[in-house]
Design a protein around this motif. Structure first.
Motif, PDB file in Angstrom:
ATOM      1  N   SER A   1       0.825  -1.200   0.000  1.00  0.00           N
ATOM      2  CA  SER A   1       0.000   0.000   0.000  1.00  0.00           C
ATOM      3  C   SER A   1       0.862   1.254   0.000  1.00  0.00           C
ATOM      4  O   SER A   1       0.621   2.192  -0.768  1.00  0.00           O
ATOM      5  CB  SER A   1      -0.933  -0.006   1.208  1.00  0.00           C
ATOM      6  N   LEU A   2       1.877   1.281   0.846  1.00  0.00           N
ATOM      7  CA  LEU A   2       2.764   2.442   0.915  1.00  0.00           C
ATOM      8  C   LEU A   2       3.495   2.673  -0.401  1.00  0.00           C
ATOM      9  O   LEU A   2       3.685   3.806  -0.834  1.00  0.00           O
ATOM     10  CB  LEU A   2       3.783   2.261   2.045  1.00  0.00           C
ATOM     11  N   ARG A   3       3.906   1.600  -1.043  1.00  0.00           N
ATOM     12  CA  ARG A   3       4.649   1.699  -2.296  1.00  0.00           C
ATOM     13  C   ARG A   3       3.733   1.804  -3.516  1.00  0.00           C
ATOM     14  O   ARG A   3       4.232   1.925  -4.635  1.00  0.00           O
ATOM     15  CB  ARG A   3       5.571   0.493  -2.452  1.00  0.00           C
ATOM     16  N   GLU A   4       2.418   1.712  -3.290  1.00  0.00           N
ATOM     17  CA  GLU A   4       1.443   1.706  -4.386  1.00  0.00           C
ATOM     18  C   GLU A   4       1.809   0.617  -5.392  1.00  0.00           C
ATOM     19  O   GLU A   4       1.827   0.826  -6.611  1.00  0.00           O
ATOM     20  CB  GLU A   4       1.370   3.079  -5.055  1.00  0.00           C
ATOM     21  N   SER A   5       2.078  -0.565  -4.850  1.00  0.00           N
ATOM     22  CA  SER A   5       2.508  -1.711  -5.648  1.00  0.00           C
ATOM     23  C   SER A   5       1.515  -2.851  -5.491  1.00  0.00           C
ATOM     24  O   SER A   5       0.826  -2.951  -4.475  1.00  0.00           O
ATOM     25  CB  SER A   5       3.891  -2.188  -5.188  1.00  0.00           C
ATOM     26  N   PRO A   6       1.449  -3.743  -6.474  1.00  0.00           N
ATOM     27  CA  PRO A   6       0.605  -4.932  -6.322  1.00  0.00           C
ATOM     28  C   PRO A   6       1.196  -5.906  -5.314  1.00  0.00           C
ATOM     29  O   PRO A   6       2.417  -5.903  -5.067  1.00  0.00           O
ATOM     30  CB  PRO A   6       0.581  -5.540  -7.731  1.00  0.00           C
ATOM     31  N   LEU A   7       0.330  -6.712  -4.743  1.00  0.00           N
ATOM     32  CA  LEU A   7       0.739  -7.744  -3.785  1.00  0.00           C
ATOM     33  C   LEU A   7       0.510  -9.114  -4.420  1.00  0.00           C
ATOM     34  O   LEU A   7      -0.569  -9.393  -4.939  1.00  0.00           O
ATOM     35  CB  LEU A   7      -0.083  -7.623  -2.501  1.00  0.00           C
ATOM     36  N   ARG A   8       1.522  -9.955  -4.382  1.00  0.00           N
ATOM     37  CA  ARG A   8       1.415 -11.313  -4.926  1.00  0.00           C
ATOM     38  C   ARG A   8       1.567 -12.301  -3.777  1.00  0.00           C
ATOM     39  O   ARG A   8       2.566 -12.268  -3.049  1.00  0.00           O
ATOM     40  CB  ARG A   8       2.482 -11.544  -5.986  1.00  0.00           C
ATOM     41  N   ILE A   9       0.580 -13.165  -3.604  1.00  0.00           N
ATOM     42  CA  ILE A   9       0.564 -14.129  -2.506  1.00  0.00           C
ATOM     43  C   ILE A   9       0.851 -15.514  -3.068  1.00  0.00           C
ATOM     44  O   ILE A   9       0.205 -15.954  -4.022  1.00  0.00           O
ATOM     45  CB  ILE A   9      -0.796 -14.114  -1.785  1.00  0.00           C
ATOM     46  N   VAL A  10       1.830 -16.205  -2.476  1.00  0.00           N
ATOM     47  CA  VAL A  10       2.270 -17.501  -2.984  1.00  0.00           C
ATOM     48  C   VAL A  10       2.191 -18.554  -1.884  1.00  0.00           C
ATOM     49  O   VAL A  10       2.623 -18.314  -0.747  1.00  0.00           O
ATOM     50  CB  VAL A  10       3.713 -17.428  -3.522  1.00  0.00           C
ATOM     51  N   HIS A  11       1.629 -19.707  -2.239  1.00  0.00           N
ATOM     52  CA  HIS A  11       1.638 -20.875  -1.357  1.00  0.00           C
ATOM     53  C   HIS A  11       2.007 -22.085  -2.205  1.00  0.00           C
ATOM     54  O   HIS A  11       1.408 -22.311  -3.260  1.00  0.00           O
ATOM     55  CB  HIS A  11       0.271 -21.094  -0.712  1.00  0.00           C
ATOM     56  N   THR A  12       2.982 -22.874  -1.771  1.00  0.00           N
ATOM     57  CA  THR A  12       3.408 -24.012  -2.584  1.00  0.00           C
ATOM     58  C   THR A  12       2.636 -25.279  -2.217  1.00  0.00           C
ATOM     59  O   THR A  12       2.267 -25.489  -1.063  1.00  0.00           O
ATOM     60  CB  THR A  12       4.912 -24.287  -2.411  1.00  0.00           C
ATOM     61  N   LEU A  13       2.413 -26.104  -3.235  1.00  0.00           N
ATOM     62  CA  LEU A  13       1.758 -27.390  -3.064  1.00  0.00           C
ATOM     63  C   LEU A  13       2.800 -28.504  -3.149  1.00  0.00           C
ATOM     64  O   LEU A  13       3.881 -28.310  -3.704  1.00  0.00           O
ATOM     65  CB  LEU A  13       0.696 -27.591  -4.155  1.00  0.00           C
ATOM     66  N   PRO A  14       2.479 -29.699  -2.609  1.00  0.00           N
ATOM     67  CA  PRO A  14       3.416 -30.835  -2.697  1.00  0.00           C
ATOM     68  C   PRO A  14       3.731 -31.157  -4.154  1.00  0.00           C
ATOM     69  O   PRO A  14       2.902 -30.987  -5.050  1.00  0.00           O
ATOM     70  CB  PRO A  14       2.652 -31.982  -2.032  1.00  0.00           C
ATOM     71  N   ARG A  15       4.933 -31.631  -4.391  1.00  0.00           N
ATOM     72  CA  ARG A  15       5.381 -31.917  -5.753  1.00  0.00           C
ATOM     73  C   ARG A  15       5.096 -33.358  -6.150  1.00  0.00           C
ATOM     74  O   ARG A  15       5.064 -34.260  -5.331  1.00  0.00           O
ATOM     75  CB  ARG A  15       6.886 -31.680  -5.874  1.00  0.00           C
ATOM     76  N   TYR A  16       4.932 -33.523  -7.447  1.00  0.00           N
ATOM     77  CA  TYR A  16       4.917 -34.851  -8.042  1.00  0.00           C
ATOM     78  C   TYR A  16       6.184 -35.007  -8.884  1.00  0.00           C
ATOM     79  O   TYR A  16       6.639 -34.045  -9.501  1.00  0.00           O
ATOM     80  CB  TYR A  16       3.699 -35.031  -8.960  1.00  0.00           C
ATOM     81  N   GLU A  17       6.744 -36.204  -8.902  1.00  0.00           N
ATOM     82  CA  GLU A  17       7.826 -36.529  -9.824  1.00  0.00           C
ATOM     83  C   GLU A  17       7.324 -37.632 -10.741  1.00  0.00           C
ATOM     84  O   GLU A  17       7.164 -38.788 -10.324  1.00  0.00           O
ATOM     85  CB  GLU A  17       9.076 -36.986  -9.086  1.00  0.00           C
ATOM     86  N   GLY A  18       7.020 -37.263 -11.976  1.00  0.00           N
ATOM     87  CA  GLY A  18       6.414 -38.232 -12.882  1.00  0.00           C
ATOM     88  C   GLY A  18       5.038 -38.604 -12.376  1.00  0.00           C
ATOM     89  O   GLY A  18       4.197 -37.766 -12.087  1.00  0.00           O
ATOM     90  N   ASP A  19       4.791 -39.912 -12.238  1.00  0.00           N
ATOM     91  CA  ASP A  19       3.495 -40.390 -11.758  1.00  0.00           C
ATOM     92  C   ASP A  19       3.532 -40.762 -10.285  1.00  0.00           C
ATOM     93  O   ASP A  19       2.578 -41.304  -9.752  1.00  0.00           O
ATOM     94  CB  ASP A  19       3.044 -41.612 -12.581  1.00  0.00           C
ATOM     95  N   ILE A  20       4.684 -40.499  -9.627  1.00  0.00           N
ATOM     96  CA  ILE A  20       4.847 -40.922  -8.237  1.00  0.00           C
ATOM     97  C   ILE A  20       4.752 -39.707  -7.319  1.00  0.00           C
ATOM     98  O   ILE A  20       5.604 -38.833  -7.368  1.00  0.00           O
ATOM     99  CB  ILE A  20       6.189 -41.644  -8.012  1.00  0.00           C
ATOM    100  N   PRO A  21       3.721 -39.594  -6.510  1.00  0.00           N
ATOM    101  CA  PRO A  21       3.600 -38.445  -5.616  1.00  0.00           C
ATOM    102  C   PRO A  21       4.547 -38.578  -4.420  1.00  0.00           C
ATOM    103  O   PRO A  21       4.983 -39.662  -4.076  1.00  0.00           O
ATOM    104  CB  PRO A  21       2.141 -38.509  -5.166  1.00  0.00           C
TER     105      PRO A  21
END
Length: 284
Positions: A27-47
């Motif tokens: 707000s002070l910088r008059e900038s957008p805010l981006r909110i990030v949350h990571t999800l568990p990864r998959y490697e190929g077909d194996i969670p």
């Protein structure tokens, strides 16, 4: 449109503190805010998790994001918000975001799953982000002071510039800290008074004044206080953090091993600080 303030969330209290801090900053910088949350990864077909666990984590991730967006909107309705739920490593997600961000904001601790806030992740992001990283542990207000440490290194010069800009945004004072350190071999366990070398202290004050001369001209309305003493840098910074609303440090100082991404003093301050810490890296 300006680059966003990016904040990592995981639903914990420290994550919420980081979100609120980031929202105010956007707000002070008059900038957008981006909110990030990571999800568990998959490697190929194996969670990475047993059957059904990913779906649970995904649902929880969307819940965390919905709550975060709602809270950020309540804190500062004028801030434009975007979101992302990448399926990648926490550190990788935030380092990737840092390439196009004004700053990254992280809480000091988080959960085990879908977490961008674990200590090891924080250190990776702090050590490799090209933009400033703010680590929010204890949120303080009312001191109206931004403290910044300097040792004349390129990273501390970048920290000074960041600190003056923050002080102007928040209407705060800047306290510039330069600690000469204790004499080599000084028996600290005896609690002896530290000898004062007025000439050495005066010379360091002159050096610091030269470092900030251009910033004084650029930010004439910012009050500046110099804190130059013969004292251990870590002790001086810890004390200042309990009397400030933000502590700004360079990623690395003049000492230590150049192969390390984060200097030893900055590393320790991430654990000992009494206020949010901004870690700033100089441009390559």
């Amino acid at each position: 449109m300006s680059d966003p303030i990016v904040v990592g969330v995981d639903g914990t209290g420290r994550s919420v503190s980081a979100l609120v801090w980031a929202s105010h900053e956007a707000s002070l910088r008059e900038s957008p805010l981006r909110i990030v949350h990571t999800l568990p990864r998959y490697e190929g077909d194996i969670p990475f998790f047993p059957p059904g666990r990913f779906e649970i984590a995904e649902a929880r991730g969307h819940q965390i994001m919905d709550e975060a967006v709602s809270l950020a909107g309540e804190v500062n309705p004028d801030v434009q918000i975007s979101t992302d739920l990448p399926m990648t490593t926490p550190a990788g997600a935030m380092i990737a975001e840092s390439e196009q961000a004004q700053m990254i904001v992280l809480g000091a601790k988080g959960e085990d799953i879908g977490n961008v806030l674990l200590g090891s992740t924080v250190l990776q992001v702090v050590g490799h982000s090209p933009c400033p990283v703010v680590v929010v542990c204890h949120v303080t207000t009312g001191h109206h002071r931004v403290a910044v440490g300097t040792d004349g290194s390129p990273d501390s010069a970048a920290a000074l510039a960041f600190a003056f800009h923050e002080a102007q945004l928040h209407g705060s004072q800047v306290m510039v800290i330069s600690a000469l350190g204790l004499p080599q071999g000084w028996p600290t366990h005896l609690l002896l008074p530290v000898p004062t070398d007025n000439e050495e202290v005066a010379a360091r004050r002159q050096d610091v004044e030269k470092q900030i001369a251009a910033l004084r001209e650029q930010y004439p309305d910012v009050e500046v206080v110099l804190d130059v003493h013969r004292i251990a840098p870590l002790h001086s910074l810890v004390e200042a953090s309990h009397r400030s609303d933000l502590l700004v440090l360079g990623s690395r100082g003049r000492g230590g091993f150049h192969g390390l991404a984060v200097g030893s003093v900055t590393h320790k301050m991430l654990h000992l600080t009494g206020c949010p810490v901004a870690v700033v890296r100089s441009a390559p």
